[in-house]
Design an enzyme around this catalytic site. Structure first.
Site, short mmCIF file in Angstrom:
data_model
loop_
_atom_site.label_atom_id
_atom_site.label_comp_id
_atom_site.label_asym_id
_atom_site.label_seq_id
_atom_site.Cartn_x
_atom_site.Cartn_y
_atom_site.Cartn_z
N HIS A 109 0.84 -1.20 0.00
CA HIS A 109 0.00 0.00 0.00
C HIS A 109 0.87 1.26 0.00
O HIS A 109 0.46 2.31 -0.47
CB HIS A 109 -0.90 0.04 1.24
N ASP A 158 -4.43 -6.76 -7.38
CA ASP A 158 -4.72 -5.99 -6.18
C ASP A 158 -5.00 -4.57 -6.65
O ASP A 158 -4.78 -4.23 -7.82
CB ASP A 158 -3.52 -6.06 -5.22
#
Length: 373
Positions: free
Chosen positions: A219, A289
Site C-alpha cells: 500500500h 490488487d
C-alpha cells in the site's frame, strides 16, 4: 451513451474484433471495444449514499457497460440503511449482466461490515487458526450469511500467504495469515471458500505469488521480495487449485528479480504468464490488487498502470481511485477509456480480451442468482 450489449451481442462483438478485418486506426469499433473491456474493470467510488455523485457515476458506468462491477470499501460504509440502498440500486441496475458487488471482508483487521453497521464481527485468520476446523466453519458460515443477506457476491478473500515473516507490516502484524504451515493455510482457507460457495459467493485467493515474507507494505510502495520469497509460498495455491477451490486469484504488487522480475501486476514482471499460467497450469480468473496503491501510482499514471496490468496477464483490473487527492473523477470511465484506446492502437490485443472475458464468464457462472432474486 454507449449501447449496452447482451451476451449474444457481446459474443458477436468478439468475433468482429478478432476477425480478419482487425481494428482500423481510427477505431470505428470503439463502442464495441469499450463493452468488451467493461467486464475486466472492478471500480471503486466515493460516497455512502445513492444520492452521492460518486455513486451516481459508478451506477452510470455499470449501466453503460463500462465496468463489470464495484468494490465496496470502508469509505463507502455509512449507515446500514444507506449501504443496503446502494446495493439494492446496483442489483436493480439496467445492466446487461449482473454486476460484481465485491467487498474485502477477511475478518479481524480487514472487516468492512461488523459492529460499525450493527453486525457480528468475524475473527482474524490468525485467531481462527488457533481454533478447530469446526469452529472455523461456523465463523465463516456466519460471515457468508452476512454477505449473502446484503447481496454481496464476491468476497476478496481468503488470504493464503504463509506467515513466514511475523514482523511483516501488512500480513503478519495484522494477523491476516493462517500461519507459516501450508497444511494449516490450505485447511482453513478451504473452510472459508466452502462456506462462501454454499451461499453463492465467489472468493479470491490472495496475494499471489506470496506476500507473507515481505518486509514492506505494498500500500505504501513496491514490496521487493527477492531476498525473502520462497517457492514454498506457492504451495497453498497449488493445493487449492487441485481441489478446485481457486476460482480466482489476486496478484499482489510484488517484485522478485530472480523469479519473476519486476512488479507482478505490471508487464515488466512474469508472475502471471510464466509462474501462474505456465508453471502452475492455472487457467482461472486473475485479478490485480488495487492499482491505486502507492506501489503502482508512485511509478506511473493510472492509464499506464491499467494497460500494463492487462499486458502482464490480468483478467480483472481493480482500480478504486485515480489519486489520493482526487475524489471526483469517474474512475471506471477513465480506465475503460485508456484500455479501449490501447486496443484501438493495437497496444493490447483483442484476442487477449476475449480469453479474459471467457474466464470471467466461466467464473461468474458459479453464482447462485441470489444477486437478482
Amino acid at each position: 451513451m454507449l449501447r449496452r450489449f447482451g451476451r449474444r451481442s457481446l459474443a458477436a462483438a468478439f468475433l468482429t474484433l478478432t476477425g480478419q478485418t482487425g481494428l482500423a486506426a481510427d477505431c470505428s469499433k470503439r463502442p464495441a471495444t469499450a463493452q468488451l473491456v467493461g467486464p475486466m474493470i472492478m471500480a471503486g467510488f466515493f460516497g455512502t449514499k445513492t444520492s452521492d455523485p460518486g455513486f451516481q457515476q459508478v451506477l452510470s458506468d455499470l449501466e453503460e457497460g463500462l465496468i463489470g462491477g464495484v468494490v465496496i470499501l470502508g469509505r463507502n460504509v455509512g449507515t446500514s440503511d444507506d449501504l443496503t440502498a446502494m446495493i439494492d440500486r446496483i442489483r436493480s441496475c439496467k445492466c446487461a449482466s449482473p454486476p460484481f458487488i465485491a467487498i474485502d471482508d477477511e475478518g479481524g483487521s480487514v472487516e468492512r461490515l461488523g459492529s460499525n453497521v450493527g453486525l457480528a464481527e468475524t475473527p482474524s485468520a490468525a485467531e481462527v487458526a488457533r481454533g478447530s476446523i469446526t469452529a472455523a466453519r461456523s465463523a465463516y458460515t456466519a460471515l457468508a450469511e452476512k454477505l449473502a443477506t446484503l447481496h454481496i457476491n464476491i468476497n476478496l478473500a481468503p488470504v493464503v500467504d504463509l506467515n513466514t515473516n511475523p514482523s511483516n507490516p501488512v500480513i503478519g502484524q495484522r494477523q491476516r495469515s493462517y500461519g507459516a504451515d501450508s497444511d494449516a493455510v490450505v485447511r482453513y482457507a478451504a473452510a472459508f471458500i466452502q462456506a462462501h460457495r454454499k451461499k453463492g459467493i465467489l472468493t479470491v485467493l490472495k496475494h499471489f505469488p506470496g506476500h507473507g515474507s515481505s518486509t514492506a507494505d505494498s500500500h505504501a510502495g513496491i514490496a521487493d521480495v527477492t531476498t525473502t520469497w520462497s517457492p514454498a509460498e506457492l504451495k497453498p495455491y497449488r493445493r487449492l487449485m487441485r481441489r478446485g477451490l481457486a476460482g480466482a486469484i489476486m496478484v499482489g504488487h510484488l517484485a522478485n528479480s530472480r523469479r519473476w522480475g519486476g512488479v507482478a501486476t505490471q508487464s515488466d514482471g512474469h508472475a502471471i504468464d510464466r509462474l501462474l499460467r505456465r508453471d502452475l497450469g492455472y487457467d482461472g480468473v486473475v485479478m490485480t490488487d488495487d492499482l491505486a496503491m502507492k506501489a503502482i501510482l508512485d511509478a506511473k499514471p493510472p492509464a499506464a498502470a491499467a494497460i500494463d496490468a492487462v499486458k502482464a496477464g490480468a483478467d480483472i483490473i481493480m482500480f478504486t481511485k485515480l489519486s489520493d487527492a482526487d475524489q471526483t473523477s469517474d474512475v471506471g470511465r477513465e480506465i475503460n477509456r485508456a484500455l479501449t484506446a490501447a486496443v484501438c492502437s493495437g497496444e493490447l490485443k483483442a484476442g487477449n480480451l476475449q480469453r479474459s472475458a471467457a474466464r470471467i464468464r466461466k467464473w461468474t457462472s458459479g453464482w447462485t442468482q441470489h444477486g437478482r432474486s
